[in-house]
Design a protein around this motif. Structure first.
Motif, PDB file in Angstrom:
ATOM      1  N   LYS A 113      -0.465  -0.038  13.945  1.00  0.00           N
ATOM      2  CA  LYS A 113      -2.003   0.286  13.181  1.00  0.00           C
ATOM      3  C   LYS A 113      -2.145   1.935  13.306  1.00  0.00           C
ATOM      4  N   THR A 114      -2.425   2.649  13.460  1.00  0.00           N
ATOM      5  CA  THR A 114      -2.825   3.831  13.170  1.00  0.00           C
ATOM      6  C   THR A 114      -4.318   3.839  13.951  1.00  0.00           C
ATOM      7  N   ASP A 173       5.713   4.562   2.538  1.00  0.00           N
ATOM      8  CA  ASP A 173       6.303   5.357   2.828  1.00  0.00           C
ATOM      9  C   ASP A 173       6.299   5.762   4.475  1.00  0.00           C
ATOM     10  N   THR A 197       0.513  -1.319   0.083  1.00  0.00           N
ATOM     11  CA  THR A 197       0.534  -0.036  -0.022  1.00  0.00           C
ATOM     12  C   THR A 197       0.410   1.408  -0.274  1.00  0.00           C
ATOM     13  N   ARG A 238       3.680   8.627  11.812  1.00  0.00           N
ATOM     14  CA  ARG A 238       1.923   8.526  11.563  1.00  0.00           C
ATOM     15  C   ARG A 238       1.805   8.661  10.349  1.00  0.00           C
ATOM     16  N   ASN A 239       1.309   8.285   9.788  1.00  0.00           N
ATOM     17  CA  ASN A 239       0.488   7.917   7.868  1.00  0.00           C
ATOM     18  C   ASN A 239      -1.134   7.560   8.140  1.00  0.00           C
ATOM     19  N   ALA A 240      -1.646   6.965   7.741  1.00  0.00           N
ATOM     20  CA  ALA A 240      -3.063   6.872   7.576  1.00  0.00           C
ATOM     21  C   ALA A 240      -3.010   5.752   7.966  1.00  0.00           C
ATOM     22  N   GLN A 241      -1.600   4.943   7.963  1.00  0.00           N
ATOM     23  CA  GLN A 241      -2.197   3.156   8.002  1.00  0.00           C
ATOM     24  C   GLN A 241      -1.047   3.244   9.141  1.00  0.00           C
ATOM     25  N   TYR A 242      -0.169   3.432   9.707  1.00  0.00           N
ATOM     26  CA  TYR A 242       0.486   3.068  10.543  1.00  0.00           C
ATOM     27  C   TYR A 242       0.953   4.149  11.579  1.00  0.00           C
ATOM     28  N   SER A 287       0.979   3.361   2.454  1.00  0.00           N
ATOM     29  CA  SER A 287       1.037   3.904   3.355  1.00  0.00           C
ATOM     30  C   SER A 287       2.489   2.609   3.750  1.00  0.00           C
TER      31      SER A 287
END
Length: 547
Positions: free
Chosen positions: A512-513, A424, A419, A525-529, A421
């Motif tokens: 996980k976020t 990234d 993905t 931090r990002n959308a998934q982690y 995320s």
């Protein structure tokens, strides 16, 4: 038409057809990278390429590529081309897939088919199949040693049908250099045949390949570790291997699955009787016989004598050749019967050919009815085309099969794991953490994300499920892996106390976020982690030195 006797136009048409089929296989059955064993191999290569990375990683520092040229060729191609390991490995995968397709074409021609029908057989046999039990594939998705060797062995088999013994010996020998366990069955048959026929000239390439392998072992790059060839499995290691590598233990396959291979073997024998091939029967029949015998042989050597080497040789995986020969022979029988006007016989053979890529068991599949209907429909359509002798339509229909099978059958051979995320996250780690940083994904369980992260970020992962596959090679690695797994990963829940992670040498926890590590310091931090440092931010988030 053959390569030796055809015109330039015919040879060009053959190569164009083979390359087109190879391209189609990238759509279905498909291709992956960092989903399977490349998760282990690529970090090993990256560490050989740059010894300053992955120095604390359990998988990257314990290479098991001594007896293969897989690593040497990847490193050489990267050096010569300046491309990434991903590019050179996928490039090799395409070449060896095309080699295997060409080998199937040669077999079909030798069994009496003309150019277009033979090319169509090569196409439908490239739709692949999952070999349940030993957990291998007729068309491997990943650019792994087994995938390369299988393409070369199919080419060697096709060349044997053409009685091009020196070239067959070269292809089989090269396959042995890439992955000896996959190549061994055919190589034994070829050796026996050449010695029986006193064709010692064709043995020269095999001797040369053996010399190359010895040189590769002597001058192995990077870290090496002795392999325990003549030891027995102790109870602890046996328990670990049964749990983590159950595909090696034929007693765990179940009677139903073993019975399936007996049925496939009977299908091979029926096809050989139906075709009555003047050439190649020794190899096709021999591959099926040795494939079937590999099941009791594996049981005796692995489970009876507990010979540790068998965990690496994996003799039970020779059942791959039962399925592969059944697939090729059923396709040839179906096409020949259709061209001779036997519509029902043609449909029956082709039904098997179109059913196999959709499922890996003959029974117990909840989608069985759908798969049967799709296979029956495709087989009926192919048989009708053969009956009316519309040969130019055969390659077109074979081409459409690469799209019709996944569309109508709903076949999804592998999940989408990568993905933006995850990419990234890997970029962040590569650019903003030290090269010796150690990460842990405590919520990942058996997921593939940690291994992808390791290969993309060049950062150590404390433990992940995929690394456990190396219990087949090294006892102490297996024990250490299991200890780490139970301490940090087995529950799938993060420990709220970062001090425990810090005491184990873990620098960063990836969650996980939406999850939190109360005592940790959030650094990314990002959308998934979300990433927490177990140490002070001033030391844990300093920038890395590589880009």
């Amino acid at each position: 038409m053959t390569l030796r006797g055809g015109s330039r136009l015919e040879r060009a048409a053959l190569f164009a057809g083979v390359l087109l089929i190879a391209l189609l296989t990238y759509y279905f059955p498909g291709h992956t990278y960092l989903h399977q064993d490349t998760q282990i191999y690529v970090p090993m290569f990256e560490r050989i390429w740059d010894p300053s990375v992955l120095a604390k990683d359990l998988s990257a520092t314990r290479p098991h590529t001594t007896f293969t040229i897989y690593d040497e060729t990847a490193l050489a191609l990267r050096y010569l081309t300046g491309q990434s390991f991903r590019t050179v490995l996928i490039g090799e995968q395409f070449v060896f897939r095309a080699a295997g397709i060409l080998g199937i074409y040669f077999i079909a021609v030798a069994l009496g088919l003309e150019f277009l029908p033979a090319l169509s057989v090569a196409a439908v046999c490239s739709l692949g199949a999952v070999i349940t039990g030993p957990a291998v594939l007729a068309m491997e998705y990943e650019p792994t040693p087994r995938a390369f060797a299988m393409g070369l062995i199919l080419l060697a088999l096709g060349l044997a049908f053409r009685e091009s013994w020196v070239q067959s010996s070269m292809a089989a020998g090269l396959g042995f250099l890439y992955h000896a366990p996959t190549s061994l069955v055919f190589l034994l048959l070829l050796l026996a045949w050449l010695i029986w026929k006193r064709n010692f000239r064709a043995l020269i390439p095999l001797a040369a390949m053996l010399g190359i392998l010895i040189l590769a072992v002597v001058f192995q790059a990077g870290e090496t570790e002795p392999h325990p060839f003549f030891t027995t499995l102790d109870p602890v290691l046996e328990q670990l291997q049964r749990m983590r590598a159950s595909y090696n233990w034929v007693s765990l396959w179940g009677a139903g699955l073993i019975g399936q291979y007996v049925i496939f073997f009977a299908l091979v024998m029926l096809a050989l009787w139906r075709l009555k091939p003047a050439r190649g029967v020794w190899f096709l029949g021999g591959l099926a016989v040795l494939g079937l015998l590999s099941i009791p042989l594996s049981y005796v050597l692995m489970e009876g004598l507990k010979w540790s080497l068998m965990a690496q040789v994996q003799p039970g995986r020779a059942t791959l050749f039962i399925t592969e020969t059944a697939l090729i022979l059923a396709a040839v029988c179906g096409v020949r019967a259709g061209l001779a006007g036997g519509v029902f016989e043609s449909g029956a053979w082709l039904f098997f050919v179109f059913l196999l890529p959709q499922q890996n068991r003959l029974w117990g599949d909840p989608q069985m009815l759908r798969e049967v209907l799709v296979a029956a429909g495709l087989a009926a359509a192919a048989a009708a085309l053969l009956r009316i002798r519309r040969q130019p339509l055969l390659p077109l229909f074979a081409t459409l099969s690469f799209f019709l099978l996944p569309a109508l059958g709903g076949v999804k051979n592998y999940p989408v794991v990568r993905t933006p995320s995850l990419d990234d996250l890997s970029t962040f780690a590569r650019l903003h953490t030290p090269k010796d940083a150690v990460f842990l994904f405590p919520q990942a369980l058996k997921g593939l994300a940690p291994g992808m992260f390791r290969a993309d970020s060049y950062r150590c992962v404390y433990v992940d499920w995929k690394t456990g596959g190396q219990v087949n090679y090294f006892r102490d690695l297996g024990i250490e892996w299991w200890k780490r797994w139970r301490e940090t990963m087995q529950s799938g829940v993060a420990d709220p106390n970062p001090d425990r992670y810090r005491s184990l040498g873990i620098d960063f926890i990836v969650l996980k976020t939406g999850s939190e590590l109360p005592g940790g310091t959030e650094v990314y931090r990002n959308a998934q982690y979300v990433v927490y440092a177990t140490r002070k931010a001033s030391t844990s988030a300093r920038e890395g030195t590589d880009d």
